[in-house]
Design an enzyme around this catalytic site. Structure first.
Site, mmCIF file in Angstrom:
data_model
loop_
_atom_site.group_PDB
_atom_site.id
_atom_site.type_symbol
_atom_site.label_atom_id
_atom_site.label_comp_id
_atom_site.label_asym_id
_atom_site.label_seq_id
_atom_site.Cartn_x
_atom_site.Cartn_y
_atom_site.Cartn_z
ATOM 1 N N ASP A 1 28.856 55.414 39.265
ATOM 2 C CA ASP A 1 27.512 55.603 39.559
ATOM 3 C C ASP A 1 28.079 54.856 40.861
ATOM 4 O O ASP A 1 27.821 54.104 41.103
ATOM 5 C CB ASP A 1 26.748 55.226 38.207
ATOM 6 C CG ASP A 1 25.263 55.464 39.345
ATOM 7 O OD1 ASP A 1 24.050 55.919 38.861
ATOM 8 O OD2 ASP A 1 24.559 54.256 40.158
ATOM 9 N N ASN B 1 19.035 55.068 50.481
ATOM 10 C CA ASN B 1 17.879 56.512 51.180
ATOM 11 C C ASN B 1 16.809 55.288 51.519
ATOM 12 O O ASN B 1 16.161 56.053 52.703
ATOM 13 C CB ASN B 1 17.576 56.888 50.400
ATOM 14 C CG ASN B 1 18.255 57.915 49.338
ATOM 15 O OD1 ASN B 1 19.013 58.699 50.084
ATOM 16 N ND2 ASN B 1 18.098 58.381 48.128
ATOM 17 N N GLU C 1 23.781 61.084 41.844
ATOM 18 C CA GLU C 1 25.012 59.353 42.996
ATOM 19 C C GLU C 1 25.776 59.401 40.904
ATOM 20 O O GLU C 1 26.162 58.270 41.570
ATOM 21 C CB GLU C 1 23.966 58.703 43.206
ATOM 22 C CG GLU C 1 22.563 58.084 42.874
ATOM 23 C CD GLU C 1 23.132 57.203 41.783
ATOM 24 O OE1 GLU C 1 22.421 57.766 40.739
ATOM 25 O OE2 GLU C 1 23.573 56.156 42.132
HETATM 26 P P1 GH3 Z 1 22.333 51.143 40.701
HETATM 27 O O1 GH3 Z 1 23.004 50.099 41.017
HETATM 28 O O2 GH3 Z 1 21.305 50.023 39.449
HETATM 29 O O3 GH3 Z 1 23.071 52.146 40.246
HETATM 30 O O4 GH3 Z 1 20.921 51.425 41.779
HETATM 31 P P2 GH3 Z 1 20.675 52.513 42.223
HETATM 32 O O5 GH3 Z 1 19.477 52.172 43.346
HETATM 33 O O6 GH3 Z 1 22.023 53.221 42.803
HETATM 34 O O7 GH3 Z 1 19.870 53.120 40.691
HETATM 35 P P3 GH3 Z 1 19.377 54.752 40.886
HETATM 36 O O8 GH3 Z 1 19.111 55.636 39.282
HETATM 37 O O9 GH3 Z 1 17.745 53.921 40.182
HETATM 38 O O10 GH3 Z 1 18.714 55.574 42.094
HETATM 39 C C1 GH3 Z 1 19.598 55.764 41.839
HETATM 40 C C2 GH3 Z 1 18.673 57.091 43.532
HETATM 41 O O11 GH3 Z 1 19.636 58.764 43.854
HETATM 42 C C3 GH3 Z 1 17.316 57.550 43.513
HETATM 43 C C4 GH3 Z 1 17.272 58.941 44.226
HETATM 44 O O12 GH3 Z 1 16.764 58.733 45.029
HETATM 45 C C5 GH3 Z 1 18.516 58.858 44.568
HETATM 46 N N1 GH3 Z 1 19.486 60.875 45.095
HETATM 47 C C6 GH3 Z 1 19.580 60.910 43.804
HETATM 48 N N2 GH3 Z 1 20.399 62.383 44.193
HETATM 49 C C7 GH3 Z 1 19.834 62.583 45.072
HETATM 50 C C8 GH3 Z 1 20.691 63.416 46.569
HETATM 51 O O13 GH3 Z 1 21.372 64.195 45.813
HETATM 52 N N3 GH3 Z 1 20.294 63.041 47.441
HETATM 53 C C9 GH3 Z 1 20.257 61.876 48.281
HETATM 54 N N4 GH3 Z 1 20.150 61.336 49.181
HETATM 55 N N5 GH3 Z 1 19.949 60.986 46.839
HETATM 56 C C10 GH3 Z 1 20.138 60.714 45.867
HETATM 57 MG MG MG Z 2 23.039 54.100 41.475
HETATM 58 MG MG MG Z 3 22.404 56.909 38.916
#
Ligand code: GH3
Ligand code: MG
Ligand code: MG
Ligand code: MG
Length: 313
Positions: free
Chosen positions: A191, A199, A234
């Protein structure tokens, strides 16, 4: 006139020819209660690089289909133990066989019977007297379309990696194999750290670039028989056959370092670095796919808790 313009028709015809030229080996399962049918078609197919599996009985045919995952199934309509249509329905009900093209082969000429067979799961109905070359072309065409559709169904469109469904079903099948062969298996959950802020700061398209860059790293650095999938947004899953947990941790930790070193460019041209955390679990420590995945998830959570940018088992 035709409801299709000539340019389009031409493309279609060229496409059809492309199927014929293709000489990749394909696997065909033929089910017929007459042993002579198997002997005849084995000879015909051998010259066309088609691997023929031949079964005369329904149970053996089903087992062979599951074990060998044929590209096309040729099914006799009338067999003493079970009708072809009933066997087709059984294939259709199994998730791993439900879309394999099924072509009935029979001497049945009554339209009503042929229609019934197609309505009950057959994709086509061929006459048993079909010429060898014609059946070969038909089988190749069906196999090619099936392989293409299956590949699309299994692929994540952003990254080209296996999608959620495909990577989790790979855990199932690789675990079965590991148990059968008495070999270890490791499953990794990865992850990206603080991805939301990528983002938020650089925009979603830049986030997508990061996801694609990590996909490329995983895809190029792992062995050809390792599985790499996009588990969710992600999050990635890696399936490592014949790999002990300790070796998996070491391997993924090297990838973690490499990823952290990559300078990536955002849409706006800024340079950024990202990191990931990972959790590893596997067989024989755990013995069901659900247990393995949830243990890997737990280890990932522990890695996040411990400060991120690390791999835990
Ligand atoms: P952590 O270190 O705890 O994993 O923090 P994080 O910010 O990575 O965790 P979180 O799961 O809260 O955030 C994941 C983010 O990934 C939220 C979402 O908007 C973004 N995301 C999910 N799918 C995609 C994608 O296909 N493209 C993009 N650009 N962002 C995505
Ligand atoms: Mg993450
Ligand atoms: Mg995640
Ligand atoms: Mg028969």
């Amino acid at each position: 006139t035709y409801p299709i313009d000539s340019a389009r028709l031409n493309t279609l015809l060229t496409g059809a020819r492309a199927y014929e030229c293709d000489d990749e080996q394909i696997t065909v399962l033929l089910v017929d209660d007459m042993a002579t049918a198997g002997m005849y078609w084995r000879k015909q197919f051998a010259r066309a690089n088609v691997r023929l599996l031949f079964e005369t009985r329904p149970q053996a045919a089903f087992d062979a289909a599951l074990a060998e995952q044929p590209d096309v199934i040729l099914l006799d309509l009338y067999m003493p133990e079970m009708d072809g249509v009933d066997l087709a329905r059984i294939f259709r009900e199994h998730p791993q066989l439900s879309d394999v093209p099924i072509l009935f082969m029979s001497t049945e000429e009554r339209d009503q019977h042929r229609l019934e067979a197609k309505l009950k799961g057959g994709d086509d109905f061929l006459n048993k007297s079909i010429a060898g070359d014609d059946l070969i072309r038909m089988v190749r065409y069906r196999a090619q379309r099936y392989r293409q559709a299956r590949a699309e169904r299994r692929t994540d469109s952003l990254t080209g990696l296996l999608n959620h469904r495909a990577i989790t079903s790979l855990v199932d099948s690789e675990l079965d194999r590991a148990i059968r062969q008495e070999l270890p298996l490791s499953v990794v959950m990865i992850d990206i750290d603080r991805f939301k802020s990528v983002n938020d700061t650089h925009g979603h398209p830049s986030g997508d670039r990061v996801i694609r860059r990590l996909s490329t790293l995983l895809n190029t650095r792992l062995r050809k028989y390792d599985g790499v999938g996009r588990y969710g947004g992600e999050e990635f899953m890696v399936v490592l056959p014949a790999t002990e947990i300790d070796a998996a941790v070491e391997l993924i930790d090297r990838l973690r370092e490499q990823f952290a070193d990559i300078a990536m460019t955002t849409e706006a041209g800024d340079t950024i670095h990202c990191q990931f955390s990972a959790g590893v679990a596997g067989y024989p420590e755990h013995i069901t796919p659900q247990e393995i995945i949830s243990a890997a998830d737990g280890a990932l959570y522990a890695a996040k808790q411990a400060g991120r940018n690390q791999v835990k088992a």
